[in-house]
Write a protein that holds these residues in place. Structure first.
Motif, PDB file in Angstrom:
ATOM      1  N   LEU A   1     -31.969  60.192  75.128  1.00  0.00           N
ATOM      2  CA  LEU A   1     -32.525  59.757  73.850  1.00  0.00           C
ATOM      3  C   LEU A   1     -32.431  60.885  72.821  1.00  0.00           C
ATOM      4  N   GLY A   2     -32.698  62.116  73.238  1.00  0.00           N
ATOM      5  CA  GLY A   2     -32.588  63.261  72.337  1.00  0.00           C
ATOM      6  C   GLY A   2     -31.177  63.485  71.847  1.00  0.00           C
ATOM      7  N   ARG A   3     -30.220  62.991  72.603  1.00  0.00           N
ATOM      8  CA  ARG A   3     -28.805  63.106  72.220  1.00  0.00           C
ATOM      9  C   ARG A   3     -28.298  61.830  71.532  1.00  0.00           C
ATOM     10  N   GLY A   4     -29.205  60.878  71.310  1.00  0.00           N
ATOM     11  CA  GLY A   4     -28.820  59.652  70.617  1.00  0.00           C
ATOM     12  C   GLY A   4     -28.214  58.592  71.496  1.00  0.00           C
ATOM     13  N   CYS A   5     -28.574  58.614  72.797  1.00  0.00           N
ATOM     14  CA  CYS A   5     -28.025  57.636  73.737  1.00  0.00           C
ATOM     15  C   CYS A   5     -29.149  56.948  74.506  1.00  0.00           C
ATOM     16  N   CYS A   6     -28.848  55.763  75.021  1.00  0.00           N
ATOM     17  CA  CYS A   6     -29.781  55.063  75.902  1.00  0.00           C
ATOM     18  C   CYS A   6     -29.736  55.723  77.273  1.00  0.00           C
TER      19      CYS A   6
ATOM     20  N   CYS B   1     -41.273  49.508  72.637  1.00  0.00           N
ATOM     21  CA  CYS B   1     -40.603  50.783  72.910  1.00  0.00           C
ATOM     22  C   CYS B   1     -40.407  50.921  74.417  1.00  0.00           C
ATOM     23  N   SER B   2     -39.171  51.055  74.822  1.00  0.00           N
ATOM     24  CA  SER B   2     -38.845  51.185  76.240  1.00  0.00           C
ATOM     25  C   SER B   2     -39.282  52.529  76.816  1.00  0.00           C
ATOM     26  N   MET B   3     -39.546  53.500  75.964  1.00  0.00           N
ATOM     27  CA  MET B   3     -39.939  54.831  76.440  1.00  0.00           C
ATOM     28  C   MET B   3     -41.453  54.947  76.610  1.00  0.00           C
TER      29      MET B   3
ATOM     30  N   ILE C   1     -26.513  46.647  74.571  1.00  0.00           N
ATOM     31  CA  ILE C   1     -25.881  46.479  75.887  1.00  0.00           C
ATOM     32  C   ILE C   1     -26.946  46.502  76.976  1.00  0.00           C
ATOM     33  N   CYS C   2     -27.894  47.451  76.854  1.00  0.00           N
ATOM     34  CA  CYS C   2     -28.932  47.649  77.881  1.00  0.00           C
ATOM     35  C   CYS C   2     -30.267  47.009  77.521  1.00  0.00           C
ATOM     36  N   ASP C   3     -30.386  46.445  76.330  1.00  0.00           N
ATOM     37  CA  ASP C   3     -31.670  45.938  75.838  1.00  0.00           C
ATOM     38  C   ASP C   3     -32.715  47.050  75.871  1.00  0.00           C
ATOM     39  N   PHE C   4     -32.334  48.186  75.303  1.00  0.00           N
ATOM     40  CA  PHE C   4     -33.190  49.365  75.253  1.00  0.00           C
ATOM     41  C   PHE C   4     -33.542  49.645  73.798  1.00  0.00           C
ATOM     42  N   ASP C   5     -34.821  49.861  73.524  1.00  0.00           N
ATOM     43  CA  ASP C   5     -35.278  50.216  72.183  1.00  0.00           C
ATOM     44  C   ASP C   5     -36.260  51.365  72.288  1.00  0.00           C
ATOM     45  N   ALA C   6     -36.121  52.340  71.386  1.00  0.00           N
ATOM     46  CA  ALA C   6     -37.038  53.481  71.356  1.00  0.00           C
ATOM     47  C   ALA C   6     -37.608  53.607  69.950  1.00  0.00           C
TER      48      ALA C   6
END
Length: 134
Positions: A53-58, A76-78, A95-100
């Motif tokens: 996440l810190g690098r801008g990725c899921c 928020c997934s996190m 793609i992963c259905d991930f939201d932060a």
């Protein structure tokens, strides 16, 4: 003879108890070891997710896209925060259905920034989780 019989009976009871404790203890020890391993793996996955996440990725490594929430049902997934306010900035992977949420993204970016300050990524993540690193 009576004394020897009593000693034998007492010894048998003690041995029976020890065998029962050992048999019952094996699954308990196995369960405790499995729980400890599961917890360690969970922490490693959380650390990896935060690093990505810190690098801008899921967590799977796909690039995140910033968007404004248009519905109050975002999650928020996190940090597991529900009901993100409307028009809040979030970062998502369809793609992963991930939201932060913005807060989790900022925290993850700060950890990556701390790594640049001479700390290893593991130290930085541990410090954030334990509260001794801002």
């Amino acid at each position: 003879v009576v004394e020897q019989g009593e000693d034998c009976e007492t010894t048998n009871q003690v041995l029976s108890f020890l065998v029962a404790a050992a048999v019952a203890g094996v699954p308990l020890c196995s369960n405790l070891a499995a729980l400890a391993t599961q917890r360690a793996l969970q922490e490693a996955l959380e650390d990896l997710a935060q690093e990505n996440l810190g690098r801008g990725c899921c967590p799977e490594g796909h690039g995140l896209v910033a968007f404004g929430t248009y519905d109050p049902r975002f999650y928020c997934s996190m940090c597991k925060q529900e009901m993100i306010p409307l028009y809040s900035t979030m970062f998502g992977c369809r793609i992963c259905d991930f939201d932060a949420c913005q807060g989790c993204r900022d925290e993850a970016a700060a950890i990556i920034g701390a790594v640049g300050g001479g700390k290893s990524e593991t130290e930085a993540r541990r410090g954030r989780r334990q509260g001794w690193l801002p």
